[in-house]
Design an enzyme around this catalytic site. Structure first.
Site, PDB file in Angstrom:
ATOM      1  N   ASP A   1       0.866  -1.171   0.000  1.00 50.00           N
ATOM      2  CA  ASP A   1       0.000   0.000   0.000  1.00 50.00           C
ATOM      3  C   ASP A   1       0.911   1.232   0.000  1.00 50.00           C
ATOM      4  OD1 ASP A   1      -2.165   1.682   0.035  1.00 50.00           O
ATOM      5  OD2 ASP A   1      -3.222   0.615   1.615  1.00 50.00           O
TER       6      ASP A   1
HETATM    7  C1  BGC Z   1      -5.186   2.999   0.234  1.00 49.13           C
HETATM    8  C2  BGC Z   1      -5.471   1.915  -0.780  1.00 49.13           C
HETATM    9  C3  BGC Z   1      -5.462   2.513  -2.166  1.00 49.13           C
HETATM   10  C4  BGC Z   1      -4.112   3.160  -2.408  1.00 49.13           C
HETATM   11  C5  BGC Z   1      -3.983   3.777  -3.790  1.00 49.13           C
HETATM   12  C6  BGC Z   1      -3.932   3.787  -0.128  1.00 49.13           C
HETATM   13  O1  BGC Z   1      -3.735   4.857   0.706  1.00 49.13           O
HETATM   14  O2  BGC Z   1      -5.036   2.409   1.501  1.00 49.13           O
HETATM   15  O3  BGC Z   1      -6.709   1.308  -0.496  1.00 49.13           O
HETATM   16  O4  BGC Z   1      -5.718   1.508  -3.112  1.00 49.13           O
HETATM   17  O5  BGC Z   1      -3.951   4.214  -1.463  1.00 49.13           O
HETATM   18  O6  BGC Z   1      -4.785   4.880  -3.936  1.00 49.13           O
END
Ligand code: BGC
Length: 766
Positions: A312
């Site tokens: 993430d």
């Molecule tokens: C979130 C994810 C998301 C990613 C890309 C992160 O901060 O936890 O769920 O897919 O950002 O936007």
């Protein structure tokens, strides 16, 4: 106006119907040839090229900026930055938009630019572009926006979940993209958590059934022209932070990992989901990104996951800066990669350059083996090849004429229709009567941001500038149904942010009171300010006091009051429940949800949504429907404590349903047996309806405290007015297993009961 159509039969666009599978031997031949090509490509790659494949950056890292370092609008790619990232550093993946949603034309500019190095032979491997298209293609203007996942779960209709997946994949491809960071398969058991609305609720069986249907919908039977790679997230345990705050530690014993948190992921992985995103939080003291046991042993070795895992946002860096398990970024990268994270969402520039250098250094130093690097890159290349990214002939938006069109909007409308849940309806307050004058009021009644929530056109979804012209607010849906002379609007209260926290203030009180006095019914729309992740942390589940005060003002007017809860999680409303004439849980129903809501309130459609979570009565008492007996133990030693506001699976309709004659095939069974269950479901009303038949099983005694009952099956069935259907279900005795302290499955002899509505049958496992 969007109209209801039967879900499965009449909608038959090519990408919604199953493709014929190729014969087994031709499939395996093609697979072998692909594997050989991937191996040959991998063998030709330098370490730097391989490392680049594991690196993901944001679009921001390659977009053109003005003299003040602001992104130029409309979006332009900076060719020098692009060259540096893709050709010099060999970056293999890009994600997201800059600040806000793009038009299809903007997307074409971006997509043409990022594929051009591959198309022109400057790189050996094309990039894979990832996007959060979590309730429709949320970052493409004029796309079809559906209810958020929590609402989709409330439909209890896996066919709709599948169709949602197909439509979203189609519109993602229309935008030129191939990878969707969705579905969220985290269990919604911590309503304080800011991302509860992104979950499919509290029950592992419901989440697994609905979540795998979404994932199948994204990928189709084969990716082809209309499919995208699903990304199951966030593996695993992210949704249960002890503090309620985002990205903070969860403690989940192995027993409950096996019974509750792992099954949705396992099912979708077994069904072929191509990618997974890792839990940004901490599970049992181990940050998700260094949990080798889960990432490598469970996921890749035990479950045979063939795709790749992605970190993430900034999560390798956070191993050092937030979780403090690595003394420096080098150590963080080595730990994360070796645990089994195949791609790092680094994602900023210049940090990605440091990441690539560290990775190369770590391979040279032997801290990351070539075998591990090859494994990660082979997985990434395989997914890219499955997605058809190596074919330079890409589809254009014009190849997707159904984008944002009526067929897709109808499916979004149907999803909202089947999700919106009738919690209370006293003295037949609903359906509303045509001759009643209606006041539409409340902080969530008059802006699309409230029906859509976060991840809508912008990350937090609160910027009103990008609202889709085709969507309707609740106020607009009423006005277009009734005409302006039969309804009035008074906001009464406004939601806003103060120091990053949600607040409500009363506004134009006199206007509200005057219009309330002139109306017959007040439809009061309460709820939440859009938010997600850290900015979405809240301090209490209680609905803002000013919203409760507005409800009291409505009650004081002595008119009928219908509360509509526009919220992504259950906010505590105990003090205003008893006086309401009707209460409707709308969740975050999307651009077409308000039309569905109004059609339901007037009885043009029948309610069929059921709660995907237990709705708490008190802020400090969070209970779940499958609680063990001790949770219900009261002070007087009776077992009456369990007392939520509304139960998991609850939802009324305009029909009356009676369950009778629950029968089971055997009262004594063996461990290999299957039990046949039948029950008659009678619609004793003049309205046809859809009913969700829910089958629960309880274990009377076990060597570990048994769950009170657990959902083991459900089906949403159509029942004509004044008719009886017999519903049949098979329960495999193997499904009666529970996990021990190590998370291993046990089947123990003894008494079990099957529960459907208020009927019970008991049998013995010998
Ligand atoms: C979130 C994810 C998301 C990613 C890309 C992160 O901060 O936890 O769920 O897919 O950002 O936007």
């Amino acid at each position: 106006m969007v109209r209801f159509i039967p879900v499965i039969s009449t909608f038959c666009l090519l990408y919604l119907v199953a493709c014929q599978p190729a014969s087994e031997s031709s499939t395996s031949n093609t697979a072998n040839q692909n594997d050989a090509k991937i191996d040959a490509l991998l063998a030709s790659m330098t370490v730097a090229e391989k490392v680049g494949q594991t690196c993901q950056i944001t679009l921001d890292g390659i977009s053109a900026k003005d003299a003040n370092n602001q992104t130029i609008e409309p979006i332009k790619i900076d060719s020098n930055k692009l060259k540096e990232a893709l050709e010099e550093y060999k970056v293999g993946s890009i994600l997201n938009v800059g600040a806000h949603t793009f038009s299809l034309e903007d997307w074409k500019v971006v997509v043409d630019a990022v594929y051009s190095p591959f198309v022109h032979g400057k790189t050996k491997v094309p990039i894979i572009y990832g996007i959060d298209a979590i309730h429709g293609v949320t970052y493409t203007a004029a796309s079809t926006l559906f209810p958020q996942e929590i609402g989709l779960a409330a439909t209890w209709n896996p066919d709709l979940a599948y169709q949602f997946g197909r439509v979203t994949a189609y519109e993602t491809r229309a935008s030129g993209l191939h990878w969707n960071f969705s579905p969220v398969l985290d269990l919604g058991r911590s309503p304080l958590w800011s991302r509860h609305f992104e979950t499919l609720g509290e029950d592992p069986y419901l989440v697994a059934t609905m979540g795998s249907a979404i994932s199948r919908g994204y990928q189709g039977d084969s990716i082809g022209k209309y499919g995208v790679a699903a990304c199951l997230k966030h593996f695993v345990g992210y949704s249960a932070p002890l503090s309620g705050r985002d990205r903070t530690p969860a403690w989940i014993p192995q027993k409950y990992m096996s019974e509750l948190y792992l099954p949705p992921f396992k099912k979708a992985v077994k069904e072929g989901a191509l990618t997974l995103m890792i839990n940004s939080g901490v599970l049992n003291g181990i940050p998700g990104h260094i949990n080798k046991e889960l990432l490598t042993h469970t996921l890749k070795e035990d479950w045979g996951f063939r795709g790749f895992t992605v970190s993430d946002w900034e999560d390798f860096i956070m191993l050092h800066t937030v979780h403090c398990v690595a003394e420096n970024i080098y150590d963080a990268v080595v730990q994360g990669f070796n645990a089994g994270v195949d791609m790092s969402m680094v994602p900023y520039s210049p940090q990605y350059k440091e990441y690539c250098s560290i990775m190369i250094q770590a391979v040279e130093n032997g801290d990351i083996s070539m075998e591990r690097l090859n494994d990660a890159v082979r997985r990434i290349l395989w997914v890219k090849s499955e997605l058809g990214l190596f074919e330079t002939d890409r589809n254009q938006a014009a190849d997707y004429p159904a984008f944002g069109g009526q067929e897709h909007r109808t499916i979004a409308y149907n999803s909202a229709l089947e999700s919106i849940t009738l919690l209370e309806n006293k003295a037949n307050c609903l359906p509303l009567k045509a001759n009643q004058k209606v006041l539409i009021a409340g902080p969530t009644a008059d802006n699309l941001i409230f029906v859509n929530g976060a991840w809508t056109h912008t990350w937090q979804g609160a910027d009103t500038a990008y609202n889709n012209k085709k969507g309707k607010t609740i106020r607009a849906a009423f006005e277009s149904k009734l005409g302006l002379d039969r309804c009035a609007f008074a906001q009464g209260a406004a939601l806003y942010l103060e120091d990053q926290f949600e607040r409500t203030k009363l506004v134009e009180k006199q206007d509200f009171l005057r219009k309330a006095a002139q109306s017959d019914v007040i439809v009061l729309c309460l709820g939440e300010y859009p938010s997600t992740e850290k900015p979405g942390d809240i301090r209490s589940l209680n609905l803002e006091p000013e919203q409760l005060e507005l409800a009291e003002m409505a009650y004081a007017s002595n008119k009928k009051v219908v509360l509509v809860l526009v919220e992504g999680r259950p906010r505590i409303i105990r003090s205003i429940v008893d006086q309401a004439d009707a209460i409707v849980q709308a969740y975050l129903p999307g651009d077409y949800g308000a039309e569905a809501l109004v059609d339901l309130l007037y009885g043009d459609q029948n309610f069929s949504g059921k709660l995907p979570y237990t709705y708490p009565r008190y802020d400090g008492v969070i209970e779940f429907y499958d609680h063990p007996r001790s949770v219900a133990r009261a002070k007087n030693n009776s077992f009456e404590s369990y007392n939520p506001q509304w139960n998991f699976g609850h939802g009324l309709s305009y029909s009356s349903i009676e369950y009778k004659n629950l029968e089971i095939s055997d009262t004594i069974v063996g461990s290999e047996d299957t039990i046949q269950i039948s029950v008659s479901v009678a619609n004793v009303s003049n309205r046809a309806c859809k009913e969700v038949v829910q089958i629960y099983v309880s274990d009377h005694f076990a060597s570990f405290i048994p769950a009170g009952k657990r959902l083991k099956g459900f089906e949403k069935i159509d029942i004509a007015a004044n008719s009886v259907s017999t519903f049949r279900f098979k329960l495999s005795v193997a499904d009666l297993k529970f996990a021990n302290a190590d998370g291993d499955w046990l089947l123990e002899k003894g008494l079990f009961s099957i529960h459907i509505a208020d009927l019970t049958q008991t049998f013995e496992l010998e």
